[in-house]
Design an enzyme around this catalytic site. Sequence first.
Site, short mmCIF file in Angstrom:
data_model
loop_
_atom_site.label_atom_id
_atom_site.label_comp_id
_atom_site.label_asym_id
_atom_site.label_seq_id
_atom_site.Cartn_x
_atom_site.Cartn_y
_atom_site.Cartn_z
N LYS A 113 0.61 -1.25 0.01
CA LYS A 113 0.26 0.01 0.02
C LYS A 113 0.83 1.29 -0.09
O LYS A 113 0.46 2.21 -0.54
CB LYS A 113 -1.03 -0.14 1.09
N LYS A 195 -3.82 -10.80 -6.63
CA LYS A 195 -4.98 -11.06 -5.76
C LYS A 195 -6.07 -10.19 -6.34
O LYS A 195 -5.76 -9.23 -7.11
CB LYS A 195 -4.88 -10.51 -4.42
N LYS A 198 -10.68 -5.02 -4.77
CA LYS A 198 -11.66 -3.93 -5.15
C LYS A 198 -11.26 -2.73 -5.70
O LYS A 198 -11.93 -2.08 -6.50
CB LYS A 198 -12.16 -3.28 -3.44
P1 ATP Z 1 -8.57 -3.56 0.16
O1 ATP Z 1 -7.85 -4.05 -1.36
O2 ATP Z 1 -9.12 -2.46 -0.01
O3 ATP Z 1 -7.22 -3.63 1.21
P2 ATP Z 1 -9.58 -6.19 0.76
O4 ATP Z 1 -10.72 -6.50 -0.23
O5 ATP Z 1 -8.28 -6.96 0.60
O6 ATP Z 1 -9.38 -4.54 0.64
P3 ATP Z 1 -11.18 -6.16 3.21
O7 ATP Z 1 -12.59 -5.71 2.52
O8 ATP Z 1 -10.89 -5.88 4.53
O9 ATP Z 1 -10.19 -5.94 2.25
O10 ATP Z 1 -11.32 -7.87 3.08
C1 ATP Z 1 -12.41 -8.60 3.82
C2 ATP Z 1 -11.64 -9.97 3.78
O11 ATP Z 1 -11.59 -10.60 2.29
C3 ATP Z 1 -10.48 -10.46 4.27
O12 ATP Z 1 -10.69 -11.52 5.03
C4 ATP Z 1 -9.75 -10.76 3.28
O13 ATP Z 1 -8.54 -11.68 3.25
C5 ATP Z 1 -10.76 -11.20 2.00
N1 ATP Z 1 -10.21 -11.09 0.53
C6 ATP Z 1 -10.14 -10.09 0.07
N2 ATP Z 1 -9.43 -10.21 -1.38
C7 ATP Z 1 -9.55 -11.63 -1.47
C8 ATP Z 1 -9.36 -12.41 -2.52
N3 ATP Z 1 -8.80 -12.07 -3.61
N4 ATP Z 1 -9.40 -13.69 -2.41
C9 ATP Z 1 -9.74 -14.31 -0.99
N5 ATP Z 1 -10.12 -13.59 -0.13
C10 ATP Z 1 -10.01 -12.18 -0.53
#
Ligand code: ATP
Length: 331
Positions: A113, A195, A198
Amino acid sequence: MEGKTLYSAAQPSGNLTIGNYAGAIRNWVSLQDGYDCFLAIADMHAITVRQEPALLRRRTLELVSLYLACGIDPEKCTLYVQSQVPQHAELTWVLNSVAYVGEMERMTQFKDKSRKHADNINMGLMDYPVLMAADILLYQTDLVPVGADQKQHLEIARDLAVRFNNRYGETFRVPEPYIMKEGAKICSLQEPDKKMSKSDENLNASVFLSDDRDTVIRKFKRAVTDSGNEIRASEEKKGVTNLLTIYAAFKNCTVAEAEREFEGKGYGDFKLAVGETVADALAPVQEEQRRLLADREYVSSFLKAGQERAFKAARRTLSKVYRKVGFYQGD
Ligand code: ATP
Ligand code: LTN
């Protein structure tokens, strides 16, 4: 005997993707019967990168209704907004004094980040894992279901719990991670070694839980596959493996079962089948979310009840912490 406690959260930092669903929310739903569950909207984590205030507020409500639409039962789970329970910030401050700068600087997410938001490497971004540890430890959590990307943060939460307990005496339960083998890391449809996120700028890379049927199917049609024509999961076939993983997560089957189902089929049919499966699964969730969003009073009444329950549980742990560290609490 008291039941076991589960804690998890997601940030209202954008539209949730099918990665969030497969890696996290799906597991919350399947585990909710066996645990005392606390599920938060992590808005305090979200502001560690820039957010539009009005949008953050709206997304908070969208996320709550999405949790409910995905099958989270508000009778079984305490659903609340992190910033409404002040103990999260308070415990973070105390834990900051047992957390080392060096270990925070080493976190992969902090490094990623910092690269991505080079003009805004703020203290909160570095402190993110400590706030997350405070979330978890406040509720004397046993189990934390998350996607694979959060594993390192969970290690920090465990380390801080142990370090605090050693220094001040038994205070926190040491939480265990719960990371499913399948679906723990859903990758980008365009760059399958990354990965799915969002905030990916390439809109074809991520499938959002809010995408309509045509969009979902189109994104899967355009998904990057690999050379060759075999539908098999392997290290060399990251694109195909990712699609199989997504299919398995949404069909509730294993990747091996998915492979068998597509044996002898071509990539075109395969991508269409994955797209249709995901679109079919999302349709009822979207409809329920729309219904809930229209009923603001219903949603806010759950949040109010959640806040009260969370506040009580959090206050219990925090006053123990304040006592242990020697803060004056009145005579
Ligand atoms: P950002 O990219 O904004 O940091 P994020 O999607 O990683 O956001 P959160 O919304 O806090 O973060 O994630 C919620 C949950 O979703 C967490 O448990 C995270 O591990 C899971 N998660 C996020 N992206 C993935 C992915 N691509 N595959 C599996 N699990 C995911
Ligand atoms: N950082 C997490 C969201 C989160 C979380 C938590 C997950 C905040 N607090 C406590 C589990 C437990 C993420 O997934 N990006």
